[in-house]
Each structure stands twice: as C-alpha cells, then as structure tokens.
Design a protein around this motif. Structure first.
Motif, PDB file in Angstrom:
ATOM      1  N   MET A   1       0.835  -1.206   0.000  1.00 44.83           N
ATOM      2  CA  MET A   1       0.000   0.000   0.000  1.00 44.83           C
ATOM      3  C   MET A   1       0.867   1.253   0.000  1.00 44.83           C
ATOM      4  O   MET A   1       0.553   2.240  -0.672  1.00 44.83           O
ATOM      5  CB  MET A   1      -0.928  -0.001   1.221  1.00 44.83           C
ATOM      6  N   ILE A   2       1.958   1.212   0.754  1.00 44.56           N
ATOM      7  CA  ILE A   2       2.881   2.354   0.779  1.00 44.56           C
ATOM      8  C   ILE A   2       3.433   2.609  -0.623  1.00 44.56           C
ATOM      9  O   ILE A   2       3.467   3.742  -1.102  1.00 44.56           O
ATOM     10  CB  ILE A   2       4.034   2.105   1.776  1.00 44.56           C
ATOM     11  N   VAL A   3       3.866   1.536  -1.297  1.00 44.43           N
ATOM     12  CA  VAL A   3       4.412   1.669  -2.651  1.00 44.43           C
ATOM     13  C   VAL A   3       3.350   2.200  -3.608  1.00 44.43           C
ATOM     14  O   VAL A   3       3.596   3.137  -4.380  1.00 44.43           O
ATOM     15  CB  VAL A   3       4.960   0.313  -3.157  1.00 44.43           C
ATOM     16  N   PHE A   4       2.138   1.610  -3.560  1.00 39.22           N
ATOM     17  CA  PHE A   4       1.063   2.002  -4.472  1.00 39.22           C
ATOM     18  C   PHE A   4       0.659   3.460  -4.259  1.00 39.22           C
ATOM     19  O   PHE A   4       0.580   4.235  -5.227  1.00 39.22           O
ATOM     20  CB  PHE A   4      -0.147   1.081  -4.260  1.00 39.22           C
TER      21      PHE A   4
ATOM     22  N   ALA B   1       0.409   3.149 -11.016  1.00 38.40           N
ATOM     23  CA  ALA B   1       0.711   2.705  -9.651  1.00 38.40           C
ATOM     24  C   ALA B   1       0.461   1.209  -9.505  1.00 38.40           C
ATOM     25  O   ALA B   1       1.196   0.510  -8.792  1.00 38.40           O
ATOM     26  CB  ALA B   1      -0.136   3.491  -8.651  1.00 38.40           C
ATOM     27  N   GLY B   2      -0.577   0.707 -10.190  1.00 36.72           N
ATOM     28  CA  GLY B   2      -0.854  -0.722 -10.160  1.00 36.72           C
ATOM     29  C   GLY B   2       0.198  -1.526 -10.900  1.00 36.72           C
ATOM     30  O   GLY B   2       0.739  -2.512 -10.382  1.00 36.72           O
TER      31      GLY B   2
ATOM     32  N   PRO C   1       6.937  -5.733 -11.097  1.00 38.42           N
ATOM     33  CA  PRO C   1       8.303  -6.241 -10.825  1.00 38.42           C
ATOM     34  C   PRO C   1       8.412  -7.071  -9.549  1.00 38.42           C
ATOM     35  O   PRO C   1       9.379  -7.828  -9.396  1.00 38.42           O
ATOM     36  CB  PRO C   1       9.131  -4.946 -10.713  1.00 38.42           C
ATOM     37  N   LEU C   2       7.445  -6.949  -8.642  1.00 32.42           N
ATOM     38  CA  LEU C   2       7.451  -7.769  -7.430  1.00 32.42           C
ATOM     39  C   LEU C   2       7.466  -9.252  -7.781  1.00 32.42           C
ATOM     40  O   LEU C   2       8.147 -10.045  -7.118  1.00 32.42           O
ATOM     41  CB  LEU C   2       6.217  -7.438  -6.585  1.00 32.42           C
ATOM     42  N   PHE C   3       6.733  -9.626  -8.819  1.00 31.81           N
ATOM     43  CA  PHE C   3       6.655 -11.028  -9.227  1.00 31.81           C
ATOM     44  C   PHE C   3       8.034 -11.569  -9.594  1.00 31.81           C
ATOM     45  O   PHE C   3       8.424 -12.661  -9.180  1.00 31.81           O
ATOM     46  CB  PHE C   3       5.691 -11.169 -10.414  1.00 31.81           C
ATOM     47  N   PHE C   4       8.786 -10.789 -10.363  1.00 25.46           N
ATOM     48  CA  PHE C   4      10.098 -11.241 -10.824  1.00 25.46           C
ATOM     49  C   PHE C   4      11.124 -11.177  -9.692  1.00 25.46           C
ATOM     50  O   PHE C   4      11.979 -12.061  -9.571  1.00 25.46           O
ATOM     51  CB  PHE C   4      10.552 -10.387 -12.009  1.00 25.46           C
ATOM     52  N   GLY C   5      11.035 -10.129  -8.869  1.00 21.74           N
ATOM     53  CA  GLY C   5      11.982  -9.999  -7.769  1.00 21.74           C
ATOM     54  C   GLY C   5      11.839 -11.073  -6.723  1.00 21.74           C
ATOM     55  O   GLY C   5      12.831 -11.497  -6.114  1.00 21.74           O
ATOM     56  N   MET C   6      10.610 -11.563  -6.505  1.00 18.47           N
ATOM     57  CA  MET C   6      10.369 -12.575  -5.483  1.00 18.47           C
ATOM     58  C   MET C   6      10.795 -13.970  -5.918  1.00 18.47           C
ATOM     59  O   MET C   6      10.864 -14.878  -5.092  1.00 18.47           O
ATOM     60  CB  MET C   6       8.885 -12.592  -5.104  1.00 18.47           C
ATOM     61  N   ARG C   7      11.083 -14.141  -7.198  1.00 21.36           N
ATOM     62  CA  ARG C   7      11.482 -15.469  -7.670  1.00 21.36           C
ATOM     63  C   ARG C   7      12.735 -15.956  -6.943  1.00 21.36           C
ATOM     64  O   ARG C   7      12.787 -17.080  -6.460  1.00 21.36           O
ATOM     65  CB  ARG C   7      11.751 -15.446  -9.187  1.00 21.36           C
TER      66      ARG C   7
ATOM     67  N   GLY D   1      -2.359  -2.555 -14.914  1.00 20.87           N
ATOM     68  CA  GLY D   1      -2.560  -2.155 -13.529  1.00 20.87           C
ATOM     69  C   GLY D   1      -3.257  -3.238 -12.727  1.00 20.87           C
ATOM     70  O   GLY D   1      -2.894  -3.521 -11.578  1.00 20.87           O
ATOM     71  N   ALA D   2      -4.258  -3.874 -13.338  1.00 18.11           N
ATOM     72  CA  ALA D   2      -4.977  -4.971 -12.675  1.00 18.11           C
ATOM     73  C   ALA D   2      -4.040  -6.155 -12.440  1.00 18.11           C
ATOM     74  O   ALA D   2      -4.105  -6.815 -11.391  1.00 18.11           O
ATOM     75  CB  ALA D   2      -6.173  -5.395 -13.512  1.00 18.11           C
ATOM     76  N   ILE D   3      -3.150  -6.423 -13.410  1.00 17.46           N
ATOM     77  CA  ILE D   3      -2.181  -7.514 -13.249  1.00 17.46           C
ATOM     78  C   ILE D   3      -1.260  -7.221 -12.066  1.00 17.46           C
ATOM     79  O   ILE D   3      -0.933  -8.116 -11.269  1.00 17.46           O
ATOM     80  CB  ILE D   3      -1.364  -7.704 -14.546  1.00 17.46           C
ATOM     81  N   GLY D   4      -0.832  -5.958 -11.938  1.00 18.25           N
ATOM     82  CA  GLY D   4       0.021  -5.583 -10.819  1.00 18.25           C
ATOM     83  C   GLY D   4      -0.657  -5.808  -9.476  1.00 18.25           C
ATOM     84  O   GLY D   4      -0.051  -6.326  -8.535  1.00 18.25           O
TER      85      GLY D   4
END
Length: 226
Positions: A97-100, A152-153, A158-164, A206-209
């Motif tokens: 939420m902070i990031v968004f 913002a969404g 990039p969270l998806f790729f970074g968490m790998r 945005g929805a995907i994010g």
C-alpha cells in the motif's frame, strides 16, 4: 516508514521532479520550430509530461519494492517481522500500500506541477496555439488520474520477478523493462499510437500488478516463508 527513513524517498522524488523539468525544458528548446514540436498542443504536452512522470516513478516504485520487501527477504529480516503479533499478509499488504499510494500521489503531483508550470509559461510566451478550455482541462485531469492509478498498479508487477529469487537486481531490471514497454511509441504531437493511448492496456497492466500483489500475500503462508 521510520525504519526505512521514508522522508529520504520524498526528497528523492523532489530531485526526480527537478530532473523531469530539466528534460522538458531541454526538449522544448531543442525541438523548437520542428514540424512535430512536442509542445504544439496541450494534448501532446500533457502526454509527454505524463510519459516522463510514469517512467520515473515506476522505476522509483521498483526501488521501493526492493528496499521494503525484496531486501528484507534476502537479508532474512522479514523473518523477524513475522514474529510480531500481526498477521503476515497484513505486513506485506501495508508495504505494498505504501508503494502504491506513494507512486500514485507522486505521479499525480508531478503531472499537476508540470502542467501548472506549462500553463504559466505559455501564458507569458504563447507557444501553444489553442487555449485550454475548462472542459478540456477536466477531461485531461480525469484521463491522467486514471493513468496515474494504472501506473501505480503496474508498478507492482516487478514484485513477481523480484520474489522469484529475492533479487534486487531482477526487480530493478524488470521495472526498467516495464517502462520501456509502456512508455514508448509516441511522438510530441500525440498523433502516433502508443500502448498507453489505448486505455484498456494500462488498466489491464494495472490490474495484473494488483493481482500479483494479492498473490504474493497468498504465497506468504507457504513457499516464501519456507
């Protein structure tokens, strides 16, 4: 926010706005007299302003995700946070939420600030032929509010790729690649088709994010914690 000295990011956003303004001034002077002069209309002017601000703060969001989430997984400090008497998904939800909210507010603020500077400058130098009507101003405000929300969404993708592999580098590279995709394919007068000019595409991204953000909270109870 105190832990990560969030005030420093606000200062960084201020520096980013100065950089955006300098780029816009450079483009304004370098392309003056060109057939496709980027500031030849309010539509084209606000398009280029929005493109610069989205590009800047999507990358900025990638840095925030790296600092608030990816680095804490990598350094194992997230495990300490999970010992607090707070549900794990709530901790991650607040971070996202902070990031968004930060990304949305900064894009909107930058668009409004640069737009105000543009209108004020045009008042004295009159380089845009047509006047900006109230109806047109409201239409642009609504359009770029939606643009800011979708940006913002999609900044959470990039969270998806970074968490790998809990990689900060992967997070930042994916942010930059995302910018190359969603902020390309336009020219100054706004006549050239771009990905972002088709409103359904940025809304979908945005929805995907947001979906990726919710998925990361589900994974907390299984793979990511282990």
């Amino acid at each position: 926010m105190r832990k990560h000295r969030f005030a420093g990011y606000i200062g960084g956003a201020g520096i980013a706005n100065v950089a955006i303004l300098l780029f816009l001034i450079l483009i304004g002077f370098a392309d003056k007299g060109a057939e496709d002069y980027p500031f030849g209309s309010y539509e084209g002017s606000f398009m280029i302003i929005d493109t610069f601000t989205r590009a800047t703060f999507i990358i900025f969001a990638g840095a925030l995700i790296s600092k608030l989430i990816i680095s804490e997984y990598k350094n194992k400090t997230m495990n300490v946070m999970f010992t607090y008497p707070i549900k794990r998904h709530k901790i991650i939800a607040v971070k996202l939420m902070i990031v968004f909210i930060f990304t949305f507010v900064m894009i909107m603020f930058s668009n409004l600030l640069m737009g105000a500077i543009l209108i004020t400058t045009d008042h004295f130098y009159s380089f845009i032929p047509e006047a900006l009507s109230i109806d047109e101003a409201w239409r642009l405000l609504v359009k770029y509010t939606i643009s800011s929300l979708s940006a913002a969404g999609m900044a959470l993708i990039p969270l998806f790729f970074g968490m790998r592999k809990h990689s900060v580098t992967t997070t930042m590279v994916s942010s930059m690649l995302l910018v190359l995709v969603v902020c390309s394919g336009f020219n100054g007068n706004g006549s050239e088709l771009s990905i972002h000019s088709l409103i359904v595409i940025p809304l979908t991204l945005g929805a995907i994010g947001l979906w990726i953000a919710s998925l990361s909270m589900v994974r907390l109870e299984t793979k990511d914690v282990n």
